[in-house]
Design a protein around this motif. Structure first.
Motif, mmCIF file in Angstrom:
data_model
loop_
_atom_site.group_PDB
_atom_site.id
_atom_site.type_symbol
_atom_site.label_atom_id
_atom_site.label_comp_id
_atom_site.label_asym_id
_atom_site.label_seq_id
_atom_site.Cartn_x
_atom_site.Cartn_y
_atom_site.Cartn_z
ATOM 1 N N HIS A 179 1.043 -1.178 0.114
ATOM 2 C CA HIS A 179 0.246 0.720 -0.172
ATOM 3 C C HIS A 179 0.682 0.830 0.179
ATOM 4 N N ASP A 180 0.703 1.728 -0.345
ATOM 5 C CA ASP A 180 1.777 3.125 -1.366
ATOM 6 C C ASP A 180 3.521 2.970 -1.362
ATOM 7 N N GLY A 181 3.735 1.885 -1.690
ATOM 8 C CA GLY A 181 4.795 1.706 -2.161
ATOM 9 C C GLY A 181 5.249 0.687 -0.901
ATOM 10 N N GLN A 182 4.959 0.338 0.403
ATOM 11 C CA GLN A 182 5.014 0.038 1.713
ATOM 12 C C GLN A 182 4.374 -1.499 1.830
ATOM 13 N N PRO A 183 5.040 -2.421 2.040
ATOM 14 C CA PRO A 183 4.756 -4.110 2.256
ATOM 15 C C PRO A 183 3.152 -3.320 3.237
ATOM 16 N N ILE A 184 1.941 -3.941 3.481
ATOM 17 C CA ILE A 184 1.046 -3.696 4.294
ATOM 18 C C ILE A 184 1.621 -5.124 5.825
ATOM 19 N N PRO A 185 1.427 -3.789 6.337
ATOM 20 C CA PRO A 185 1.403 -3.489 8.316
ATOM 21 C C PRO A 185 0.430 -5.036 8.638
ATOM 22 N N THR A 186 0.954 -5.826 9.457
ATOM 23 C CA THR A 186 0.072 -6.886 10.022
ATOM 24 C C THR A 186 -1.214 -6.545 10.360
ATOM 25 N N VAL A 191 -1.332 -10.407 3.082
ATOM 26 C CA VAL A 191 -1.674 -9.902 1.631
ATOM 27 C C VAL A 191 -3.340 -9.613 2.286
ATOM 28 N N ARG A 192 -3.868 -9.061 1.932
ATOM 29 C CA ARG A 192 -4.889 -7.955 1.982
ATOM 30 C C ARG A 192 -6.177 -8.425 0.444
ATOM 31 N N LEU A 193 -7.263 -8.571 0.936
ATOM 32 C CA LEU A 193 -7.944 -8.610 -0.517
ATOM 33 C C LEU A 193 -8.880 -7.002 -0.400
ATOM 34 N N ILE A 194 -8.493 -6.296 -1.583
ATOM 35 C CA ILE A 194 -8.899 -5.142 -2.030
ATOM 36 C C ILE A 194 -10.328 -5.069 -3.465
#
Length: 175
Positions: free
Chosen positions: A109-116, A122-125
């Motif tokens: 998200h916005d160039g950074q791994p999605i934090p836990t 991984v999350r569905l968008i």
């Protein structure tokens, strides 16, 4: 953070993503294998049912369309049930929204791994629907012929969840 049961503990070494149901080629990937799938970048807003929005997000991951192509969705499939590591949590998504150009399984998200705490790794968008349809801590999807209520839908949330329309859109089922 908004979630049903708190942030689950996920062992990245044993994380898997599985696709099942009405498909020709069932698949199961490790995190490394999943992240090797063709990646896309999606620019989209994010709307929460609690009446806030985050505009101008850049998500990266594998498109839902690509995943559907790889597994070969059968013609009778009309819905997708997203499965999460969050203690059996699920959500339903009409296939037409799952296959939109901007729907994806995001790992950044916005160039950074999605934090836990925000649903990583991984999350569905699903930008066209309220954010509860964008399953955090996703571990797979099941393609279905008939709609099946997920966690929030069983609690009275709308089966589809489109944010636009009269009032607050499709937040809750009407009596």
């Amino acid at each position: 953070m908004l979630d049903a049961h708190g942030t689950p503990e996920i062992d990245l070494a044993t994380w898997t993503f599985e696709v099942e149901g009405l498909i020709e080629n069932p698949q199961k990937w490790s995190l490394d294998e999943f992240m090797q799938l063709p990646a896309v970048r999606v620019y989209a807003d994010f709307h929460c049912v609690t009446r806030w929005s985050r505009l101008d997000n850049v998500w990266s991951g594998v498109s839902a369309r690509e995943l559907a192509r790889v597994v070969g969705v059968k013609p009778e499939a009309r819905f997708v049930l997203a499965l999460a590591y969050d203690y059996g949590w699920t959500t339903n998504v009409p296939l037409e929204f799952f296959l939109k150009e901007d729907s994806l399984f995001a790992w950044s998200h916005d160039g950074q791994p999605i934090p836990t705490e925000h649903g990583g790794p991984v999350r569905l968008i699903i930008p066209q629907l309220y954010a509860w349809k964008s399953a955090k801590w996703v571990k797979g999807v099941r393609f279905l012929e008939h709609d099946q209520a997920g966690y929030w839908e069983e609690g009275g949330y709308h089966m589809r969840g489109v944010p636009w329309g009269p009032g607050d859109g499709e937040r809750f089922r009407r009596a």
